[in-house]
Design a protein around this motif. Structure first.
Motif, short mmCIF file in Angstrom:
data_model
loop_
_atom_site.label_atom_id
_atom_site.label_comp_id
_atom_site.label_asym_id
_atom_site.label_seq_id
_atom_site.Cartn_x
_atom_site.Cartn_y
_atom_site.Cartn_z
N CYS A 8 0.87 -1.17 0.00
CA CYS A 8 0.00 0.00 0.00
C CYS A 8 0.91 1.22 0.00
CB CYS A 8 -0.97 0.00 1.18
SG CYS A 8 -0.20 0.12 2.78
N PHE A 9 0.37 2.35 -0.41
CA PHE A 9 1.17 3.55 -0.61
C PHE A 9 0.67 4.68 0.27
CE2 PHE A 9 1.77 0.89 -4.19
CZ PHE A 9 3.06 1.12 -4.63
N ILE A 10 1.61 5.41 0.86
CA ILE A 10 1.31 6.58 1.66
C ILE A 10 2.17 7.73 1.13
CG2 ILE A 10 1.42 7.62 3.96
CD1 ILE A 10 1.08 4.83 5.13
N ALA A 11 1.51 8.83 0.78
CA ALA A 11 2.24 9.99 0.28
C ALA A 11 2.88 10.75 1.44
CB ALA A 11 1.30 10.91 -0.48
N VAL A 12 4.14 11.11 1.28
CA VAL A 12 4.85 11.88 2.30
C VAL A 12 5.64 13.00 1.62
CG1 VAL A 12 5.00 9.93 3.90
CG2 VAL A 12 6.89 10.37 2.35
N ASP A 13 5.75 14.12 2.29
CA ASP A 13 6.48 15.25 1.71
C ASP A 13 7.90 15.37 2.23
OD1 ASP A 13 5.68 15.96 4.24
OD2 ASP A 13 4.75 17.85 3.64
N ASP A 14 8.25 14.61 3.25
CA ASP A 14 9.61 14.62 3.81
C ASP A 14 9.93 13.18 4.23
OD1 ASP A 14 11.82 14.66 5.61
OD2 ASP A 14 11.43 16.78 6.05
N HIS A 15 10.70 12.50 3.39
CA HIS A 15 10.98 11.09 3.65
C HIS A 15 11.78 10.85 4.92
CE1 HIS A 15 9.49 10.48 -0.42
NE2 HIS A 15 9.35 9.21 -0.08
N ASP A 16 12.69 11.74 5.24
CA ASP A 16 13.48 11.55 6.46
C ASP A 16 12.59 11.67 7.70
OD1 ASP A 16 15.88 11.08 5.12
OD2 ASP A 16 16.30 13.24 4.97
N GLN A 17 11.71 12.65 7.70
CA GLN A 17 10.77 12.82 8.81
C GLN A 17 9.81 11.62 8.89
OE1 GLN A 17 8.12 16.24 8.45
NE2 GLN A 17 8.93 17.02 10.37
N ALA A 18 9.31 11.18 7.74
CA ALA A 18 8.41 10.02 7.71
C ALA A 18 9.13 8.76 8.17
CB ALA A 18 7.85 9.83 6.30
N LEU A 19 10.35 8.60 7.71
CA LEU A 19 11.13 7.43 8.09
C LEU A 19 11.35 7.38 9.60
CD1 LEU A 19 12.68 4.96 7.13
CD2 LEU A 19 14.65 6.43 6.71
N ALA A 20 11.68 8.51 10.19
CA ALA A 20 11.86 8.55 11.64
C ALA A 20 10.57 8.16 12.35
CB ALA A 20 12.31 9.95 12.08
N PHE A 21 9.43 8.60 11.85
CA PHE A 21 8.15 8.25 12.47
C PHE A 21 7.83 6.77 12.29
CE2 PHE A 21 3.52 7.68 12.19
CZ PHE A 21 3.17 8.09 13.46
N TYR A 22 7.82 6.29 11.06
CA TYR A 22 7.41 4.90 10.82
C TYR A 22 8.40 3.89 11.38
CZ TYR A 22 3.47 6.48 8.07
OH TYR A 22 2.29 7.06 7.69
N ARG A 23 9.67 4.21 11.33
CA ARG A 23 10.69 3.29 11.87
C ARG A 23 10.80 3.42 13.38
NH1 ARG A 23 15.89 5.29 9.92
NH2 ARG A 23 15.45 6.74 11.61
N ASP A 24 11.02 4.65 13.86
CA ASP A 24 11.34 4.85 15.27
C ASP A 24 10.11 4.85 16.17
OD1 ASP A 24 13.90 5.07 14.27
OD2 ASP A 24 13.92 7.25 14.36
N ALA A 25 9.05 5.54 15.78
CA ALA A 25 7.86 5.61 16.63
C ALA A 25 6.99 4.36 16.52
CB ALA A 25 7.04 6.85 16.29
N LEU A 26 6.82 3.86 15.28
CA LEU A 26 5.95 2.68 15.10
C LEU A 26 6.71 1.36 15.14
CD1 LEU A 26 3.45 3.84 12.33
CD2 LEU A 26 3.37 4.18 14.81
N GLY A 27 8.02 1.38 14.99
CA GLY A 27 8.80 0.15 15.06
C GLY A 27 8.78 -0.67 13.79
#
Length: 138
Positions: A8-27
């Motif tokens: 599935c696809f999620i649009a993001v405008d800042d990949h580094d910020q999104a990566l920190a959220f999905y990786r670090d906050a959500l695991g």
């Protein structure tokens, strides 16, 4: 017929910020990080579901898109109107506390829904709505 969800696809405008959220906050684990023609796609997923990928993509994944199309997509993304994702969890309240502690914008605290789940909702750094649902027994 054997049909399963693969991506599935999620649009993001800042990949580094999104990566920190999905990786670090959500695991979620990072599976791929690909750049092409000035755009970037990062694939993440739950270690519990190795066959399901979430692709964090640019709002407009077309190098030939017009400036008007790019502005329109940026506006929709900023309003949180592009996509939503629902994750399942075994413990909605613990998940809520973990995601809230990351600084994510809370849209809904945990609540028992009439359709059989306890869920909560947040916005990711790009504005997408994410829900976390726990099935209620009985």
């Amino acid at each position: 017929m054997d049909i399963k969800l693969s991506q599935c696809f999620i649009a993001v405008d800042d990949h580094d910020q999104a990566l920190a959220f999905y990786r670090d906050a959500l695991g979620l684990e990072v599976r791929q990080d690909v750049s092409f023609e000035g755009m970037r796609w990062v694939t993440v997923g739950s270690p519990e579901q190795p066959g399901v990928d979430i692709v964090l993509e640019p709002p407009v994944a077309d190098p030939n898109a017009s400036d008007a199309d790019r502005r329109a997509m940026a506006e929709l993304l900023a309003k949180g109107l592009l996509r939503g994702v629902i994750f399942s969890t075994e413990d909605c309240d613990a998940t809520f506390e973990r995601v809230r502690a990351s600084g994510a914008e809370v849209l809904q605290e945990p609540v028992d829904q009439p359709y059989g789940v306890r869920d909560c909702a947040f916005r990711d750094p790009a504005g997408n709505m994410l829900r976390f649902a726990q099935r209620r027994s009985g």
